[in-house]
Design a protein around this motif. Structure first.
Motif, PDB file in Angstrom:
ATOM      1  N   SER A   1     -67.021 -70.087 -55.910  1.00 38.40           N
ATOM      2  CA  SER A   1     -66.792 -70.373 -54.137  1.00 38.40           C
ATOM      3  C   SER A   1     -65.921 -71.716 -54.350  1.00 38.40           C
ATOM      4  O   SER A   1     -66.363 -72.613 -55.402  1.00 38.40           O
ATOM      5  CB  SER A   1     -67.994 -70.422 -53.601  1.00 38.40           C
ATOM      6  OG  SER A   1     -69.002 -71.155 -54.119  1.00 38.40           O
ATOM      7  N   GLU A   2     -65.385 -72.078 -53.195  1.00 33.68           N
ATOM      8  CA  GLU A   2     -64.872 -73.402 -53.034  1.00 33.68           C
ATOM      9  C   GLU A   2     -65.700 -74.155 -52.163  1.00 33.68           C
ATOM     10  O   GLU A   2     -65.803 -73.698 -51.041  1.00 33.68           O
ATOM     11  CB  GLU A   2     -63.351 -73.078 -52.588  1.00 33.68           C
ATOM     12  CG  GLU A   2     -62.322 -74.366 -52.911  1.00 33.68           C
ATOM     13  CD  GLU A   2     -60.897 -74.129 -52.731  1.00 33.68           C
ATOM     14  OE1 GLU A   2     -60.369 -74.577 -51.665  1.00 33.68           O
ATOM     15  OE2 GLU A   2     -60.326 -73.548 -53.830  1.00 33.68           O
TER      16      GLU A   2
ATOM     17  N   LEU B   1     -63.643 -78.057 -63.023  1.00 36.50           N
ATOM     18  CA  LEU B   1     -63.977 -77.699 -61.854  1.00 36.50           C
ATOM     19  C   LEU B   1     -63.186 -78.117 -60.524  1.00 36.50           C
ATOM     20  O   LEU B   1     -63.154 -77.660 -59.483  1.00 36.50           O
ATOM     21  CB  LEU B   1     -65.639 -77.828 -61.581  1.00 36.50           C
ATOM     22  CG  LEU B   1     -66.329 -77.025 -62.613  1.00 36.50           C
ATOM     23  CD1 LEU B   1     -67.877 -77.269 -62.131  1.00 36.50           C
ATOM     24  CD2 LEU B   1     -65.981 -75.737 -62.836  1.00 36.50           C
ATOM     25  N   VAL B   2     -62.741 -79.271 -60.809  1.00 35.51           N
ATOM     26  CA  VAL B   2     -61.943 -80.011 -59.813  1.00 35.51           C
ATOM     27  C   VAL B   2     -60.587 -79.454 -59.391  1.00 35.51           C
ATOM     28  O   VAL B   2     -59.825 -79.206 -60.010  1.00 35.51           O
ATOM     29  CB  VAL B   2     -61.767 -81.553 -59.976  1.00 35.51           C
ATOM     30  CG1 VAL B   2     -60.857 -82.171 -58.937  1.00 35.51           C
ATOM     31  CG2 VAL B   2     -63.197 -82.205 -60.387  1.00 35.51           C
ATOM     32  N   GLN B   3     -60.430 -79.028 -58.005  1.00 32.55           N
ATOM     33  CA  GLN B   3     -59.166 -78.537 -57.452  1.00 32.55           C
ATOM     34  C   GLN B   3     -58.281 -79.724 -56.764  1.00 32.55           C
ATOM     35  O   GLN B   3     -56.935 -79.640 -57.224  1.00 32.55           O
ATOM     36  CB  GLN B   3     -59.705 -77.280 -56.445  1.00 32.55           C
ATOM     37  CG  GLN B   3     -60.193 -76.311 -56.961  1.00 32.55           C
ATOM     38  CD  GLN B   3     -59.705 -75.465 -58.038  1.00 32.55           C
ATOM     39  OE1 GLN B   3     -58.593 -74.942 -57.764  1.00 32.55           O
ATOM     40  NE2 GLN B   3     -60.397 -75.449 -59.000  1.00 32.55           N
TER      41      GLN B   3
ATOM     42  N   HIS C   1     -68.723 -84.816 -51.149  1.00 33.06           N
ATOM     43  CA  HIS C   1     -68.498 -86.329 -51.109  1.00 33.06           C
ATOM     44  C   HIS C   1     -69.442 -87.031 -51.909  1.00 33.06           C
ATOM     45  O   HIS C   1     -70.497 -86.970 -52.003  1.00 33.06           O
ATOM     46  CB  HIS C   1     -68.702 -86.735 -49.553  1.00 33.06           C
ATOM     47  CG  HIS C   1     -68.523 -88.159 -49.359  1.00 33.06           C
ATOM     48  ND1 HIS C   1     -67.189 -88.746 -49.532  1.00 33.06           N
ATOM     49  CD2 HIS C   1     -69.454 -89.140 -49.330  1.00 33.06           C
ATOM     50  CE1 HIS C   1     -67.381 -89.994 -49.138  1.00 33.06           C
ATOM     51  NE2 HIS C   1     -68.729 -90.252 -49.193  1.00 33.06           N
ATOM     52  N   LEU C   2     -68.840 -87.566 -52.994  1.00 27.79           N
ATOM     53  CA  LEU C   2     -69.525 -88.504 -53.903  1.00 27.79           C
ATOM     54  C   LEU C   2     -69.234 -89.893 -53.612  1.00 27.79           C
ATOM     55  O   LEU C   2     -68.127 -90.445 -53.844  1.00 27.79           O
ATOM     56  CB  LEU C   2     -69.184 -88.187 -55.391  1.00 27.79           C
ATOM     57  CG  LEU C   2     -69.602 -86.583 -55.972  1.00 27.79           C
ATOM     58  CD1 LEU C   2     -69.162 -86.626 -57.547  1.00 27.79           C
ATOM     59  CD2 LEU C   2     -71.071 -86.499 -55.846  1.00 27.79           C
TER      60      LEU C   2
ATOM     61  N   THR D   1     -62.600 -81.421 -54.013  1.00 22.92           N
ATOM     62  CA  THR D   1     -62.695 -79.970 -53.985  1.00 22.92           C
ATOM     63  C   THR D   1     -62.976 -79.223 -55.279  1.00 22.92           C
ATOM     64  O   THR D   1     -62.093 -79.532 -55.994  1.00 22.92           O
ATOM     65  CB  THR D   1     -61.320 -79.417 -53.325  1.00 22.92           C
ATOM     66  OG1 THR D   1     -61.100 -80.269 -51.960  1.00 22.92           O
ATOM     67  CG2 THR D   1     -61.494 -78.002 -53.099  1.00 22.92           C
ATOM     68  N   VAL D   2     -64.112 -78.666 -55.425  1.00 24.34           N
ATOM     69  CA  VAL D   2     -64.395 -77.685 -56.551  1.00 24.34           C
ATOM     70  C   VAL D   2     -64.246 -76.403 -56.413  1.00 24.34           C
ATOM     71  O   VAL D   2     -64.471 -75.924 -55.186  1.00 24.34           O
ATOM     72  CB  VAL D   2     -65.699 -78.424 -57.001  1.00 24.34           C
ATOM     73  CG1 VAL D   2     -65.834 -79.609 -57.607  1.00 24.34           C
ATOM     74  CG2 VAL D   2     -66.777 -77.817 -56.201  1.00 24.34           C
TER      75      VAL D   2
END
Length: 423
Positions: free
Chosen positions: A373-374, A395-397, A378-379, A409-410
């Motif tokens: 799932s996408e 995993l980073v889009q 917020h980090l 966005t992962v």
């Protein structure tokens, strides 16, 4: 087992207990028991029979007429070992051995023998030893006079001493404790391996199924690995994992596991729980069935029961793989294909000929994609380690930098999401 001596002449009996409402069809049950016996080296099965039983006799399991009849058969056939496909109490075992002059092994004892012959990894060996000792502990009966001999003086002072049987029990308990310590160490190492594997961004696809359903043949066909794949029960005891690139380019880790079996000895369900840990962390389970087997539906129920007892989450996606359609007559094969096509999540295949594997692989790829799932996370700037982990896992889009941190966005699986939460 000594592989050089002459094979032991064995006879297999399946007691068909009429009083047992859950009993299995006797003929396939006997065939399975014979296959179990054939899985042991240095054993020659010279005969087998179903013994109809209204109810089990407390001391000897069978009635006196049947005991006399079988005694004559065993003597004529020079039988040395009788395998009884079911539970045999220690007292029944002792009495039957005395009556027939042969060694008796019940279903649990037989499965333990096979597991001990097949276990390859350090953990597998330790687990089998523990299971065998637990089983042995329950079989300590007063079979010989030395077990009744008292120790510790004449008994006038300091109590009666301890019997040989109690001493044997204590020795087994000490051994069990030592093995448990060793197993804990090995399990820790396995935990480290598992943690290393968890860092791999590939989803885990676990093959499960009744023993001899063709899991290892399917595993070999898909990965090109040379896992022992014989028409033999329990051919695979230690889980094997291989990376597999599916036709669409998706990569997964495929895990081949030990075959399940009905009435698996309780000692072994516990002992082999760790061997099935891969199933617990799987993103997708492929339940492989031997669809040509007369008891295929009952075997499937046994597998589901064991999965539930292991605590496998019902929400883990599953596909059902109807294997060995090549073993069916042509008209049945066509009907089976049509049935599988009508039902979602079921695939009729032959691991031996390769039929149906392209469709299955496409479905596996689709499932593991769907399992992702996408999400936008917020980090804050201070969470550099967690941000680095997301990049390591690929995993980073997309990522944008704001005033107080990153919006990332992962695209991930539930397993990866849980790993991230635990960081």
């Amino acid at each position: 087992m000594d592989h050089d001596r002459l094979p032991t002449r064995a006879w297999v009996l399946h007691p068909d207990l009429k009083s047992d409402d859950h009993r299995r069809a006797p003929k396939p049950a006997l065939e399975e028991a014979v296959s179990l016996a054939a899985a042991l080296p240095n054993l020659e099965v010279v005969g087998s029979a179903v013994v109809p039983l209204p109810k089990a006799h407390a001391g000897l399991l069978f009635g006196s007429g049947k005991i006399a009849e079988l005694k004559a058969t065993f003597a004529a056939q020079e039988v040395e070992l009788v395998l009884i496909d079911g539970p045999v109490s220690p007292v029944q075992q002792r009495n039957l051995e005395k009556e027939w002059g042969v060694k008796i092994l019940d279903r649990t004892g037989l499965i333990l023998e096979i597991f001990s012959d097949r276990a390859r990894t350090r953990e597998g060996v330790l687990q089998v030893e523990m299971a065998a000792l637990s089983y042995q502990r329950t079989r300590l009966v007063r079979a010989w006079t030395h077990l009744e001999r008292q120790r510790g003086g004449l008994g006038f002072v300091g109590g009666p001493g301890e019997t040989q049987m109690e001493a044997d029990r204590r020795a087994i308990d000490t051994q069990l404790l030592a093995l448990k310590k060793q197993l804990d160490k090995v399990a820790k190492t396995r935990g480290l391996h598992r943690a290393a594997r968890a860092k791999v961004p590939y989803p885990i696809v676990a093959l499960v199924g009744y023993t001899n359903a063709g899991k290892s043949t399917l595993f070999n066909r898909l990965t090109g690995a040379e896992v022992l794949a014989k028409d033999m029960l329990f051919a695979t005891l230690d889980p094997t994992m291989r990376r597999l690139r599916l036709p669409e380019g998706t990569e997964v880790i495929l895990s081949d596991t030990v075959g399940f079996i009905s009435n698996l000895p309780t000692q072994l369900v516990a002992a082999f729980r760790a061997t099935l840990e891969e199933v617990l962390s799987a993103d997708l389970i492929l339940h492989v069935r031997d669809i040509s087997h007369v008891d295929s539906a009952a075997q499937a129920r046994d597998v589901e029961t064991i999965l539930a007892s292991l605590g496998v989450d019902q929400s883990t996606p599953r596909l059902e793989v109807w294997n060995k359609i090549d073993a069916l007559p042509e008209d049945e094969r066509d009907a089976m294909r049509a049935r599988a096509d009508r039902k979602a999540g079921i695939f009729a295949i032959s691991a031996l000929t390769g039929e149906g594997l392209d469709t299955l692989c496409a479905a596996v790829a689709q499932q593991v994609q769907d399992a992702r799932s996408e999400e936008v996370l917020h980090l804050p700037f201070g969470e550099g380690r967690r941000r680095a982990w997301l990049f390591e896992q690929e995993l980073v889009q997309a990522e944008t930098q704001g005033e107080d941190g990153y919006d990332i966005t992962v695209n991930w699986t539930q397993r990866q999401k849980a790993q991230f939460a635990a960081l």
